[in-house]
Scaffold this active site. Sequence first.
Site, short mmCIF file in Angstrom:
data_model
loop_
_atom_site.label_atom_id
_atom_site.label_comp_id
_atom_site.label_asym_id
_atom_site.label_seq_id
_atom_site.Cartn_x
_atom_site.Cartn_y
_atom_site.Cartn_z
N CYS A 104 9.13 56.87 -35.48
CA CYS A 104 8.13 56.31 -34.51
C CYS A 104 7.04 55.43 -34.95
CB CYS A 104 7.30 57.53 -33.70
SG CYS A 104 8.83 58.37 -32.74
N THR A 142 16.15 67.52 -41.75
CA THR A 142 15.98 68.57 -41.01
C THR A 142 16.98 69.01 -39.86
OG1 THR A 142 13.40 68.48 -41.38
CG2 THR A 142 14.19 69.98 -39.56
N ASP A 152 12.22 64.90 -36.33
CA ASP A 152 12.31 63.62 -36.42
C ASP A 152 12.91 63.05 -37.71
OD1 ASP A 152 10.43 64.23 -38.49
OD2 ASP A 152 8.61 63.00 -37.96
N LEU A 205 10.11 74.03 -42.50
CA LEU A 205 10.76 75.18 -42.92
C LEU A 205 12.09 74.67 -43.70
CD1 LEU A 205 10.84 77.81 -40.13
CD2 LEU A 205 9.69 78.05 -42.25
#
Length: 248
Positions: free
Chosen positions: A186, A131, A127, A107
């Site tokens: 990650c 955002t 992550d 989004l």
Amino acid sequence: MDDHALLRYSRHILLSELGVEAQEKLNQSHALIIGAGGLGSPASLYLATSGVGKLTLCDGDVVDLTNLQRQIVHRNDSIGVAKAVSARRTLLEINPDIEIVAVTQRLTGEALEQRIAEADVVLDCCDNFATRHAVNRACVKYRKPLVSGAGIRFDGQISVFDMRYDTSPCYNCLFSEDQEFEETRCAVMGVFAPLVGIIGAMQAAEAIKVLTGCGETLNGRFLMLDGLSMEWRSLKLNKDPECKVCGG
Ligand SMILES: [Zn+2]
């Protein structure tokens, strides 16, 4: 609450700090979870089992084999399925008495703002900084409590930015958008599986406290976990009067 619900949530109802009233509040609450990965998995599992009446899960990714080491809401047979859909399936298997909305795109802009405006609490389980800052801006605009978590390698972070209160700092007071922060992922850096479990479960705990008024939240405090030594550090956070998002 009917007998079935009284049984399902009985171990929360037994807690004098919660009780029937808080449980009913949870049943009528709406939590928005941004990200159905390492943090969003335990966070959504505990909010679902705790009976938060409506969960909206947003994630634009699909489940990949490399996710299954830590993203515990997904199953082996969900590889290739949208994460929000996969998470919804698991959560409804555990608790079919709640409503779960799966949003299968990342989004941004007005769509993000609208989801945040509709929620009672927002959990940032994403992550990336873009955002995080967009979520924070919308939480400031709509005065929503934001439960923010992060985890990479053996390092975890968690805080609450409760924008219902004028005195609360926001995420940008701590990590200003103007400063350069190195984006760590990650996929490149690696991540210790239980680390995101610890932080995500704590995000669920903080969200329940925000929704019910039980105890004292992490609003104005920032916790950092070193998973190798299992040492926590706590920082007190103040609102930055110069903050471009919440200041002035
Ligand atoms: Zn701020």
